[in-house]
Design a protein around this motif. Structure first.
Motif, short mmCIF file in Angstrom:
data_model
loop_
_atom_site.label_atom_id
_atom_site.label_comp_id
_atom_site.label_asym_id
_atom_site.label_seq_id
_atom_site.Cartn_x
_atom_site.Cartn_y
_atom_site.Cartn_z
N ARG A 112 52.26 92.60 42.08
CA ARG A 112 51.85 93.40 43.23
C ARG A 112 51.93 94.90 42.98
O ARG A 112 51.40 95.70 43.76
CB ARG A 112 52.70 93.05 44.46
CG ARG A 112 54.15 93.51 44.35
CD ARG A 112 54.93 93.28 45.63
NE ARG A 112 54.42 94.05 46.73
CZ ARG A 112 54.69 95.33 46.94
NH1 ARG A 112 55.43 96.02 46.09
NH2 ARG A 112 54.21 95.96 47.99
N ASP A 137 49.11 89.77 45.96
CA ASP A 137 50.29 89.39 46.73
C ASP A 137 50.79 88.03 46.26
O ASP A 137 50.11 87.02 46.45
CB ASP A 137 49.92 89.35 48.22
CG ASP A 137 51.12 89.07 49.12
OD1 ASP A 137 52.22 88.78 48.59
OD2 ASP A 137 50.97 89.14 50.35
N HIS A 139 53.03 86.15 47.44
CA HIS A 139 53.27 85.19 48.52
C HIS A 139 52.09 84.23 48.69
O HIS A 139 52.27 83.09 49.13
CB HIS A 139 53.50 85.91 49.86
CG HIS A 139 54.89 86.46 50.01
ND1 HIS A 139 55.27 87.65 49.46
CD2 HIS A 139 55.97 85.96 50.66
CE1 HIS A 139 56.54 87.88 49.77
NE2 HIS A 139 56.99 86.87 50.47
N GLU A 140 50.91 84.70 48.39
CA GLU A 140 49.70 83.89 48.60
C GLU A 140 49.40 82.98 47.43
O GLU A 140 48.56 82.10 47.52
CB GLU A 140 48.51 84.81 48.88
CG GLU A 140 48.67 85.69 50.10
CD GLU A 140 48.91 84.87 51.35
OE1 GLU A 140 48.17 83.87 51.56
OE2 GLU A 140 49.83 85.21 52.12
N PRO A 161 58.16 80.84 49.79
CA PRO A 161 56.89 80.96 50.52
C PRO A 161 56.16 79.62 50.59
O PRO A 161 55.92 78.98 49.55
CB PRO A 161 56.10 81.98 49.69
CG PRO A 161 57.15 82.81 49.02
CD PRO A 161 58.26 81.84 48.70
N LYS A 212 55.87 91.56 50.17
CA LYS A 212 54.54 91.11 50.58
C LYS A 212 53.53 92.23 50.39
O LYS A 212 53.85 93.40 50.47
CB LYS A 212 54.53 90.68 52.05
CG LYS A 212 55.17 89.33 52.30
CD LYS A 212 54.93 88.87 53.72
CE LYS A 212 55.46 87.46 53.95
NZ LYS A 212 55.16 86.97 55.31
N GLY A 213 52.28 91.84 50.15
CA GLY A 213 51.20 92.81 50.05
C GLY A 213 51.14 93.49 48.70
O GLY A 213 51.93 93.24 47.80
#
Length: 215
Positions: A112, A137, A139-140, A161, A212-213
């Protein structure tokens, strides 16, 4: 310019691998990967002389290159086979990614922090490694490439996650440090079915947080 490999560095890697063996790393594939990957090539210039100490060191973006024992421990827990498809969350310096690539050729890694993504991409290519890298990201996960046989998360969170568990194949394994800011438990998840997984804890560690992100 990163320091080139030398007989001295190779000898230091042999000593490091022997040291990790005394600490409980018994997987021969993991130990051989530690012997092969030039950790000094992934270090900030200020710390290259300490590359084969069993310690973590700062890298860009407020992150760290993990202690070799931690890299080896997580990799050993995953029990990676040569044909496994592996997802790594948190490319960082690229060192852990290189260790994975010494065991299997199919590694997908997400970072990230743009500065880390760019430097890891360049460094791994220069060293002859060919992972699939993404700036994004963690998390995805990487849904269009799922499922994965093994998933390794190199940053900590209070929980795993859900999107990552969804992308783990049935029979697959996921390893992640789970807990608060000061200490986490290295957690192994073995996915039994779409609705059932076995969780086990394997000692305390301290990792940077999983954010995140991309910004």
């Amino acid at each position: 310019m990163q320091a080139s490999d030398t007989h001295i560095y190779k000898a230091q890697r042999q000593i490091l691998a022997n040291n990790l063996k005394t600490k409980g790393i018994t997987d021969k594939r993991v130990l051989e990967a530690i012997r092969q990957v030039p950790r000094h090539a992934f270090m900030d210039e200020r710390y290259i002389r300490f590359a084969y100490q069993d310690d973590a060191f700062p890298i860009a973006a407020g992150q760290t290159i993990s202690q070799p024992y931690t890299v080896a421990f997580q990799t050993q827990l995953l029990d990676i086979q040569k044909d496994d498809k592996v997802l790594e969350i948190g490319t960082g310096s690229g060192y852990q990614c290189a260790v994975l690539l010494e065991i299997t050729s199919s590694v997908f890694s997400i970072e990230r922090q743009e500065i880390l993504y760019e430097s890891a991409f360049k460094r791994l290519k220069e060293l002859g490694y060919s992972p699939h890298l993404r700036y994004g990201d963690g998390h995805e996960g990487w849904p269009e490439e799922a499922p994965f046989d093994k998933i390794l998360i190199t940053a900590a969170a209070h929980e795993i996650p859900p999107r990552l568990l969804e992308q783990l194949t049935i029979g697959g394994k996921l390893v992640m440090p789970v807990g608060g800011a000061n200490t986490q438990k290295m957690t192994l998840v073995e996915k039994i079915s779409d609705t059932e997984s076995i969780f086990s804890e394997h000692g305390g560690f301290v990792f940077v947080p999983l954010l995140k992100g991309k910004v």
